[in-house]
Design a protein around this motif. Structure first.
Motif, short mmCIF file in Angstrom:
data_model
loop_
_atom_site.label_atom_id
_atom_site.label_comp_id
_atom_site.label_asym_id
_atom_site.label_seq_id
_atom_site.Cartn_x
_atom_site.Cartn_y
_atom_site.Cartn_z
N TYR A 29 -5.96 34.02 -15.58
CA TYR A 29 -4.55 33.98 -15.20
C TYR A 29 -4.02 32.57 -15.33
CZ TYR A 29 -0.55 34.71 -12.04
OH TYR A 29 0.69 34.77 -11.49
N SER A 30 -4.87 31.61 -14.98
CA SER A 30 -4.46 30.22 -15.08
C SER A 30 -5.68 29.32 -15.11
CB SER A 30 -3.57 29.83 -13.89
OG SER A 30 -4.31 29.83 -12.70
N HIS A 32 -6.58 25.11 -14.20
CA HIS A 32 -6.09 23.83 -13.74
C HIS A 32 -7.19 22.78 -13.84
CE1 HIS A 32 -6.92 25.61 -9.53
NE2 HIS A 32 -6.90 26.62 -10.35
N TYR A 34 -8.62 18.80 -12.78
CA TYR A 34 -8.65 17.76 -11.75
C TYR A 34 -9.57 16.65 -12.19
CZ TYR A 34 -6.68 21.42 -8.81
OH TYR A 34 -5.87 22.41 -8.30
N ILE A 47 -1.74 22.12 -14.61
CA ILE A 47 -2.06 23.54 -14.52
C ILE A 47 -1.44 24.25 -15.72
CG2 ILE A 47 -0.05 24.10 -13.07
CD1 ILE A 47 -1.90 26.12 -11.60
N PHE A 87 -12.93 18.28 -13.59
CA PHE A 87 -13.24 19.67 -13.27
C PHE A 87 -12.14 20.59 -13.77
CE2 PHE A 87 -16.87 19.03 -10.60
CZ PHE A 87 -16.65 17.84 -9.94
N ASN A 91 -8.48 30.72 -12.43
CA ASN A 91 -8.03 31.84 -11.59
C ASN A 91 -7.97 33.10 -12.46
OD1 ASN A 91 -6.97 29.44 -10.06
ND2 ASN A 91 -6.26 31.09 -8.72
N ASN A 93 -6.63 35.75 -10.98
CA ASN A 93 -5.40 36.30 -10.42
C ASN A 93 -4.75 35.18 -9.63
OD1 ASN A 93 -6.75 36.20 -7.89
ND2 ASN A 93 -7.69 38.17 -8.37
N ALA A 94 -3.79 35.52 -8.79
CA ALA A 94 -3.11 34.48 -8.02
C ALA A 94 -3.85 34.13 -6.74
CB ALA A 94 -1.69 34.94 -7.70
N GLY A 95 -5.14 34.48 -6.69
CA GLY A 95 -5.92 34.23 -5.49
C GLY A 95 -6.79 33.00 -5.60
N LYS A 96 -8.10 33.19 -5.41
CA LYS A 96 -9.01 32.05 -5.31
C LYS A 96 -9.23 31.39 -6.67
CE LYS A 96 -13.51 34.05 -6.26
NZ LYS A 96 -14.84 34.39 -5.73
N SER A 97 -9.67 30.13 -6.60
CA SER A 97 -10.01 29.37 -7.80
C SER A 97 -11.52 29.15 -7.85
CB SER A 97 -9.31 28.01 -7.76
OG SER A 97 -7.92 28.17 -7.68
N PHE A 99 -14.41 26.72 -9.77
CA PHE A 99 -14.51 25.46 -10.49
C PHE A 99 -15.79 25.37 -11.30
CE2 PHE A 99 -10.99 22.87 -9.02
CZ PHE A 99 -10.54 23.60 -7.93
N ARG B 31 -0.65 28.02 1.30
CA ARG B 31 -2.05 28.31 1.01
C ARG B 31 -2.94 27.17 1.52
NH1 ARG B 31 -3.25 31.80 -3.65
NH2 ARG B 31 -2.14 33.72 -3.16
N TYR B 33 -7.21 26.21 1.41
CA TYR B 33 -8.52 26.57 0.86
C TYR B 33 -9.61 25.69 1.48
CZ TYR B 33 -5.57 28.29 -3.02
OH TYR B 33 -4.62 28.92 -3.78
N TYR B 35 -13.60 24.48 0.53
CA TYR B 35 -14.63 24.41 -0.49
C TYR B 35 -15.81 23.61 0.05
CZ TYR B 35 -10.92 25.62 -3.86
OH TYR B 35 -9.89 26.23 -4.54
N PRO B 43 -16.49 21.92 -6.80
CA PRO B 43 -16.18 22.54 -5.51
C PRO B 43 -16.51 24.03 -5.55
CG PRO B 43 -14.38 21.12 -6.23
CD PRO B 43 -15.31 21.24 -7.39
N PHE B 45 -16.03 27.62 -3.83
CA PHE B 45 -15.07 28.33 -2.98
C PHE B 45 -15.75 28.91 -1.74
CE2 PHE B 45 -11.50 30.84 -1.81
CZ PHE B 45 -11.99 32.08 -1.42
N TYR B 48 -10.01 31.26 1.71
CA TYR B 48 -8.65 30.74 1.68
C TYR B 48 -7.72 31.57 2.54
CZ TYR B 48 -6.44 34.05 -1.69
OH TYR B 48 -5.90 35.14 -2.32
N VAL B 102 0.55 30.70 -9.29
CA VAL B 102 -0.53 29.81 -8.86
C VAL B 102 -0.05 28.39 -8.99
CG1 VAL B 102 -2.88 29.05 -9.32
CG2 VAL B 102 -2.28 31.45 -9.60
#
Lengths: 109, 116
Positions: A29-30, A32, A34, A47, A87, A91, A93-97, A99, B31, B33, B35, B43, B45, B48, B102
């Motif tokens: 979905y995305s 990002h 860092y 992102i 890093f 994602n 979905n729009a939830g957790k990421s 890495f 939001r 989170y 980690y 990191p 998870f 969250y 996001v």
């Protein structure tokens, strides 16, 4: 599942270019990106949302190939300040990421 | 805006003790989170929140770990009966949220836990 970053480490001279890749086995979905310097928290760079867009920030840019589930970070004319661990976070979905394990970049004078 | 803050920055505890960490996100970030990061790794998870609701918790997380965000502002992460394998940097991040989107995450400085 964790994205895979390559290379694990790269050493550059100031002014050289680098590419860092991030691949996922899942539809994304995305993505990002860092940068984390030793002993510090990760700092957001950019992102990218699905749609294959490319973004830029000064001499750092990134692309996102949704079909290949890959993203690449491009560092142009690297500076000493670019040193650190990069890093990618993904994602599905729009939830957790999730890495990757990072790519350590060392820029030497 | 002062950014994400975490307290304490360092914690040394003996195996079997309970520890609690606090995270104050950027104000108005929906939001939050948590980690965990170990040397040479990205990191990992843990969990969250969206406002005060805990939306997801890692399956890797044992029942010894619990997190709360009671009023949708600060959050706490508690580890009960600590083990040496819990030694790590615990990072908190916050993010604004627009429905279905996001956004970037802003990380705090982390709490380094050492279990002896």
């Amino acid at each position: 599942q964790q994205p895979v970053q390559s290379p694990q480490a790269v050493i550059l001279r100031e002014g050289e270019d680098a590419v860092i890749n991030c691949s996922s086995s899942k539809a994304l979905y995305s993505v990002h990106w860092y940068r984390q310097k030793h002993g510090e928290a990760p700092v957001f760079l950019m992102i990218l949302l699905k749609g294959g867009e490319q973004k830029g920030h000064d001499k750092i840019s990134a692309s996102f190939n949704e079909k290949k589930q890959q993203s690449s970070l491009y560092l142009t004319a690297s500076q000493l300040s670019y040193s650190g661990t990069y890093f990618c976070g993904t994602n599905t979905n729009a939830g957790k990421s999730t890495f990757g394990d990072g790519t350590t970049l060392t820029v030497k004078p | 805006d002062t950014g994400v803050s975490q307290d304490p920055r360092h914690k040394i505890t003996k195996r079997g003790q309970n520890v609690t960490f606090r995270c104050d996100p950027i104000s108005e970030h929906n939001r939050l989170y948590w980690y965990r990061q170990t040397l040479g790794q990205g990191p990992e998870f843990l969990t969250y929140f969206q406002n005060e609701a805990q939306l997801e918790k890692s399956r890797l997380l044992s029942d010894r770990f619990s997190a709360e965000r009671p009023k949708g502002s600060f959050s706490t992460l508690e580890i009960q009966r600590t083990e040496q394998g819990d030694s790590a940097m615990y990072l908190c991040a916050s993010s604004p949220l627009m429905l279905g989107s996001v956004y970037e995450q802003y990380f705090g400085p982390g709490t380094r836990l050492t279990v002896t």
